[in-house]
Design an enzyme around this catalytic site. Structure first.
Site, mmCIF file in Angstrom:
data_model
loop_
_atom_site.group_PDB
_atom_site.id
_atom_site.type_symbol
_atom_site.label_atom_id
_atom_site.label_comp_id
_atom_site.label_asym_id
_atom_site.label_seq_id
_atom_site.Cartn_x
_atom_site.Cartn_y
_atom_site.Cartn_z
ATOM 1 N N GLY A 11 0.830 -1.209 0.000
ATOM 2 C CA GLY A 11 0.000 0.000 0.000
ATOM 3 C C GLY A 11 0.860 1.253 0.000
ATOM 4 O O GLY A 11 2.094 1.191 -0.114
ATOM 5 N N LYS A 91 -13.695 -6.910 8.957
ATOM 6 C CA LYS A 91 -13.001 -8.203 9.119
ATOM 7 C C LYS A 91 -11.484 -8.009 9.220
ATOM 8 O O LYS A 91 -10.830 -8.706 9.982
ATOM 9 C CB LYS A 91 -13.313 -9.125 7.929
ATOM 10 C CG LYS A 91 -14.715 -9.713 7.993
ATOM 11 C CD LYS A 91 -14.937 -10.614 6.797
ATOM 12 C CE LYS A 91 -16.390 -11.011 6.668
ATOM 13 N NZ LYS A 91 -16.677 -11.670 5.396
ATOM 14 N N LYS A 105 2.703 -12.930 18.703
ATOM 15 C CA LYS A 105 2.855 -13.657 19.972
ATOM 16 C C LYS A 105 3.733 -14.900 19.766
ATOM 17 O O LYS A 105 4.665 -15.150 20.525
ATOM 18 C CB LYS A 105 1.461 -14.065 20.478
ATOM 19 C CG LYS A 105 1.506 -14.799 21.796
ATOM 20 C CD LYS A 105 0.140 -15.286 22.210
ATOM 21 C CE LYS A 105 0.289 -16.273 23.360
ATOM 22 N NZ LYS A 105 -0.938 -17.019 23.616
ATOM 23 N N ALA A 114 -1.048 0.210 12.969
ATOM 24 C CA ALA A 114 -1.312 1.520 12.373
ATOM 25 C C ALA A 114 -2.766 1.860 12.656
ATOM 26 O O ALA A 114 -3.659 1.458 11.928
ATOM 27 C CB ALA A 114 -1.045 1.471 10.868
ATOM 28 N N TYR A 145 -14.980 1.803 9.568
ATOM 29 C CA TYR A 145 -13.527 2.038 9.667
ATOM 30 C C TYR A 145 -13.166 2.466 11.096
ATOM 31 O O TYR A 145 -12.287 1.883 11.726
ATOM 32 C CB TYR A 145 -13.129 3.114 8.665
ATOM 33 C CG TYR A 145 -11.658 3.468 8.664
ATOM 34 C CD1 TYR A 145 -10.702 2.558 8.239
ATOM 35 C CD2 TYR A 145 -11.226 4.734 9.069
ATOM 36 C CE1 TYR A 145 -9.348 2.891 8.222
ATOM 37 C CE2 TYR A 145 -9.880 5.071 9.051
ATOM 38 C CZ TYR A 145 -8.947 4.152 8.619
ATOM 39 O OH TYR A 145 -7.605 4.494 8.608
HETATM 40 P P1 NAD Z 1 -3.519 1.683 1.491
HETATM 41 O O1 NAD Z 1 -4.903 1.316 1.099
HETATM 42 O O2 NAD Z 1 -2.613 2.261 0.448
HETATM 43 O O3 NAD Z 1 -2.775 0.423 2.111
HETATM 44 C C1 NAD Z 1 -3.430 -0.615 2.796
HETATM 45 C C2 NAD Z 1 -2.868 -1.927 2.304
HETATM 46 O O4 NAD Z 1 -3.491 -3.014 3.011
HETATM 47 C C3 NAD Z 1 -3.141 -2.172 0.809
HETATM 48 O O5 NAD Z 1 -1.940 -2.513 0.152
HETATM 49 C C4 NAD Z 1 -4.148 -3.309 0.803
HETATM 50 O O6 NAD Z 1 -4.084 -4.099 -0.365
HETATM 51 C C5 NAD Z 1 -3.762 -4.044 2.077
HETATM 52 N N1 NAD Z 1 -4.845 -4.888 2.591
HETATM 53 C C6 NAD Z 1 -6.145 -4.546 2.805
HETATM 54 N N2 NAD Z 1 -6.848 -5.618 3.256
HETATM 55 C C7 NAD Z 1 -5.947 -6.652 3.345
HETATM 56 C C8 NAD Z 1 -6.067 -8.009 3.732
HETATM 57 N N3 NAD Z 1 -7.236 -8.525 4.124
HETATM 58 N N4 NAD Z 1 -4.960 -8.802 3.676
HETATM 59 C C9 NAD Z 1 -3.757 -8.304 3.261
HETATM 60 N N5 NAD Z 1 -3.602 -7.018 2.887
HETATM 61 C C10 NAD Z 1 -4.679 -6.197 2.918
HETATM 62 O O7 NAD Z 1 -3.633 2.664 2.735
HETATM 63 P P2 NAD Z 1 -2.517 3.510 3.511
HETATM 64 O O8 NAD Z 1 -2.875 4.938 3.391
HETATM 65 O O9 NAD Z 1 -1.158 3.061 3.129
HETATM 66 O O10 NAD Z 1 -2.808 3.075 5.018
HETATM 67 C C11 NAD Z 1 -2.039 2.086 5.677
HETATM 68 C C12 NAD Z 1 -2.504 1.972 7.119
HETATM 69 O O11 NAD Z 1 -2.342 3.223 7.783
HETATM 70 C C13 NAD Z 1 -3.981 1.589 7.252
HETATM 71 O O12 NAD Z 1 -4.113 0.684 8.338
HETATM 72 C C14 NAD Z 1 -4.646 2.897 7.591
HETATM 73 O O13 NAD Z 1 -5.808 2.713 8.361
HETATM 74 C C15 NAD Z 1 -3.565 3.624 8.370
HETATM 75 N N6 NAD Z 1 -3.727 5.088 8.284
HETATM 76 C C16 NAD Z 1 -3.364 5.760 7.148
HETATM 77 C C17 NAD Z 1 -3.551 7.145 7.102
HETATM 78 C C18 NAD Z 1 -3.132 7.954 5.899
HETATM 79 O O14 NAD Z 1 -3.275 9.191 5.933
HETATM 80 N N7 NAD Z 1 -2.595 7.374 4.850
HETATM 81 C C19 NAD Z 1 -4.122 7.821 8.184
HETATM 82 C C20 NAD Z 1 -4.507 7.097 9.294
HETATM 83 C C21 NAD Z 1 -4.281 5.725 9.352
#
Ligand code: NAD
Length: 315
Positions: A11, A91, A105, A114, A145
């Site tokens: 991601g 999920k 663990k 995150a 979310y």
């Molecule tokens: P993103 O959508 O680019 O990355 C999330 C990644 O998780 C993707 O590559 C997706 O394919 C993968 N993913 C989703 N479901 C999955 C599953 N079941 N199994 C395996 N992989 C799975 O989003 P991001 O902006 O890079 O965010 C990354 C994390 O940071 C997230 O947990 C998000 O909640 C948190 N976050 C991001 C921001 C932001 O501003 N970018 C802010 C707050 C929190």
């Protein structure tokens, strides 16, 4: 050299984390199901210490080799994504976090989740310190979310208290940089895409709602510092400089030299009115604070990503 497992490693944030961990000499196992991520984010990595596993963490999963750190980033993150796949979002936050904590663990690894500023909902306290419990609508469309992340935090503390897992909770505030998807619906990639293609910039409401924007390099530095600390309680990581959405749109127009006009659209449901991290704990515990201001971060994003990628060509 440590071995680091990164869920969501293909991601936006996860791929930058993989890059930085490898740059620091660690081994990286990247796990992703490509639901919202892309191989394009990791295809540049040629390092022999990098392994990529296509896995859905909603199902139980295992890693054969020793793991020292687990960075748990997998989750849809943009409203466009979690409104499209609400059940999957719940999920990943529940089953996916259970499976990943179980893995940490088993390996006696340090675990970092995150989490997000969305756990504060539409905050009644400003700026938001970690001690604030939030103001979230559990049954609104965004609840899938916000509540998944709140549950994941509760689960993380339960594994720490009841199972002795060494855990960390990072509350991430809006972050931007290269590899954000132009159509992911978040403000900065949307405004950049519109400005660079001379289309009207769409601001929700009157644009008076505020956000704080952290450049990705600053955020990743804070994430690794937190993982490598011994802290268990939540830590906000974000940039405390606060802008209205209208100010952001005007800054994007200036930085891109665009001739785009600004137009106003209806506010989405439960859109928070203010958002700004109190980063006192990050400063005191980790010696961390952001170094890159908004204008510089926007310039770096345009330079690193390239204007054609930001307008959505070839992606
Ligand atoms: P993103 O959508 O680019 O990355 C999330 C990644 O998780 C993707 O590559 C997706 O394919 C993968 N993913 C989703 N479901 C999955 C599953 N079941 N199994 C395996 N992989 C799975 O989003 P991001 O902006 O890079 O965010 C990354 C994390 O940071 C997230 O947990 C998000 O909640 C948190 N976050 C991001 C921001 C932001 O501003 N970018 C802010 C707050 C929190």
């Amino acid at each position: 050299m440590s071995t680091c497992l990164v869920t969501g490693g293909a991601g936006f944030l996860g791929s930058h984390l993989c890059d930085e961990l490898l740059r620091r000499g660690h081994r990286v196992i990247c796990v992703d199901n490509l639901e919202t991520g892309s191989l394009a984010n990791i295809e540049h990595i040629r390092n022999p210490e990098f392994t990529w596993l296509q896995l859905d963490i909603v199902e139980p999963y295992f890693v054969d080799e020793p793991v020292d750190f687990v960075y748990h980033l997998a989750s849809p993150a943009s409203p466009i994504d979690y409104l499209r796949i609400p059940l999957h979002t719940l999920k990943v936050g529940s089953y996916g976090t259970h499976h990943t904590l179980g893995l940490a663990k088993k390996h006696r690894a340090r675990f970092l989740i995150a989490s997000t500023s969305e756990v504060y909902g539409d905050p009644q306290v400003h700026p938001q310190p970690e001690s604030y419990w939030g103001h979230v609508n559990p049954i609104g469309p965004r609840g899938v979310y916000d509540e998944a992340k709140r549950y994941a935090e509760a689960l993380t503390m339960a594994y720490h208290r009841a199972q002795g897992v060494d855990t960390a909770i990072m509350r991430i505030f809006n972050t931007y940089g290269p590899r954000m998807r132009p159509h992911d619906g978040r403000a900065i990639p949307t405004f950049l895409r519109q400005a660079l293609s001379s289309k009207p910039i769409t601001v929700f409401g009157e644009g008076a709602q505020t956000r704080s924007f952290c450049y990705v390099d600053d955020l990743i530095r804070g994430m690794i510092a937190l993982a490598e600390s011994g802290e268990h309680d939540p830590v906000n990581i974000g940039n405390p400089d606060e802008f209205t959405l209208l100010e952001l749109a005007q800054t994007v127009i200036e930085v891109t030299g665009s001739s785009s006009e600004i137009v106003f659209e209806a506010l989405p449901t439960d859109d928070p009115q203010v958002r700004r991290p109190d980063i006192t704990r990050a400063k005191e515990l980790l010696g961390w604070e952001p170094a890159i201001a908004l204008r510089e971060g926007l310039e770096r994003t345009i330079e690193a990503a390239g204007a054609d990628v930001l307008v959505g060509a070839g992606r």
